[in-house]
Write a protein that holds these residues in place. Sequence first.
Motif, short mmCIF file in Angstrom:
data_model
loop_
_atom_site.label_atom_id
_atom_site.label_comp_id
_atom_site.label_asym_id
_atom_site.label_seq_id
_atom_site.Cartn_x
_atom_site.Cartn_y
_atom_site.Cartn_z
N LYS A 1 0.79 -1.22 0.00
CA LYS A 1 0.00 0.00 0.00
C LYS A 1 0.83 1.28 0.00
N ILE B 1 -4.60 -1.03 7.34
CA ILE B 1 -5.30 -1.52 6.15
C ILE B 1 -6.24 -2.64 6.55
N SER C 1 0.16 1.14 6.83
CA SER C 1 0.87 1.93 5.84
C SER C 1 0.88 3.39 6.29
N SER D 1 -3.60 6.17 1.98
CA SER D 1 -4.43 5.22 2.73
C SER D 1 -5.52 5.92 3.54
#
Length: 340
Positions: free
Chosen positions: A247, A309, A315, A320
Motif C-alpha cells: 500500500k 489496512i 501503511s 491510505s
Amino acid sequence: MEKLLQINGLQTSFYTYAGEVKSVRGISLYLNKGEAIGIVGESGSGKSITMMSLMRLLPDNGKIKEGQTLFDGKDLSKANEKEMEKIRGNEIGMIFQDPMTSLNPVFTIGNQLMEPLIKHKKMSKGEAFNKAVEMLRLVGIPSPEKRMKQYPHEFSGGMRQRAMIAMSLVCAPKLLIADEPTTALDVTIQAQILELMKDLKSKIDMSIILITHDLGVVANVCSRIYVMYGGTVVESGASRDIFYNPKHPYTWGLLRSIPNPKEDIKERLKPIEGTPPDLLKPPVGCPFAPRCEHTMKICLTERPQQFEIKDGHYSACWLSHPQAPKTISNMKGVAINVTE
C-alpha cells in the motif's frame, strides 16, 4: 502470542560537526517468541542503527534520545553496561554486516568462538573447543579443527562471514539479529545458512530479525516484514500482504525493482528516481514525498500516521486515508490510478 521484543518510539541521533543526524525517527516494532521478522529498505534508512540502538553498541557521538526497548521482560533502555554484557552474545546474538571489522585480528577464530561459551555458559576450555568446532562445521567451514587455530586474515571473505554467523549462534540465543547475513556468500552457502537459521529457530525456539536488501530472502524466512525509509517505518504487515497487497509507494518501488523470472514478457527494471532524504534536515512531511509519483500537498507539510489496512497491515501514507485519491497496486507493486 507472547512478545519477546517490543520497541516503542525509538529515536536515535548522531552529533557531527555538520549538525544532528536524526537516523531513527520514532521506530515502533515488535517480535513474538519463536517468530522471524524482516526489516527491509535501502541503505541509510535506519535498519542497522535501530538494532545497534537495541544492543547499545552506538559510537560515542550516537545517542538514544527517546524510546523504550523491552526484551523478554527487561527494559534495555534502562540497563547499565554490566547488565548489557550479560545479554549481548548470550541472549541476543548479532551477525554484523562487515565480518572483517567485527572479528578481532589479533585473536584466533577459535579464541573468539570459545570466549562467549566460557563467559556465558561456564564451559571448560575443552567443552568450548568441541562446541566451537561443531559450529564451524555446521556453517560449512572445512577442516574446522585446523581453522580454529587460524586468524581472521587467513580466511576468505565468505569464510569470515560464516565464522561470524557461527559466533552469533554458538550460545543458542533467544534472539538472533542478522544484518545482511548472506551478502558475501555464494548461492549454495546462502541456502545452507538460511536453512541453518530456520532449523535453529524451530529446534530452540529462537526468534530472528533479518535485515536485508534481498526481498527473496525475506520471503523465504520471515512471517512479517517492516519496510523502512528515512528513519521511519513506512509499511508493515504479514509477508503475504507486503508482497501481494502493498500500500505504500516506496514498497511499490522496491517490488518494481525485482526481476520476475515467471513473467512471459521481459521488462526493464524500474529504479526509484531521486535520492534518500538528508537526515541532517529531515522532511517535515512524508520522507518519501520528493521521490513519490503520487505526492499531494499534505505529503509535503504533514507526516502521515500509520493507517491500518487490515489485520495488522499498516501503511504510513496519505493515500491510505479514506478521503485520499484511490490507487491500487498490481502484483509487481506498480501503482495504478483509479478513476471513479
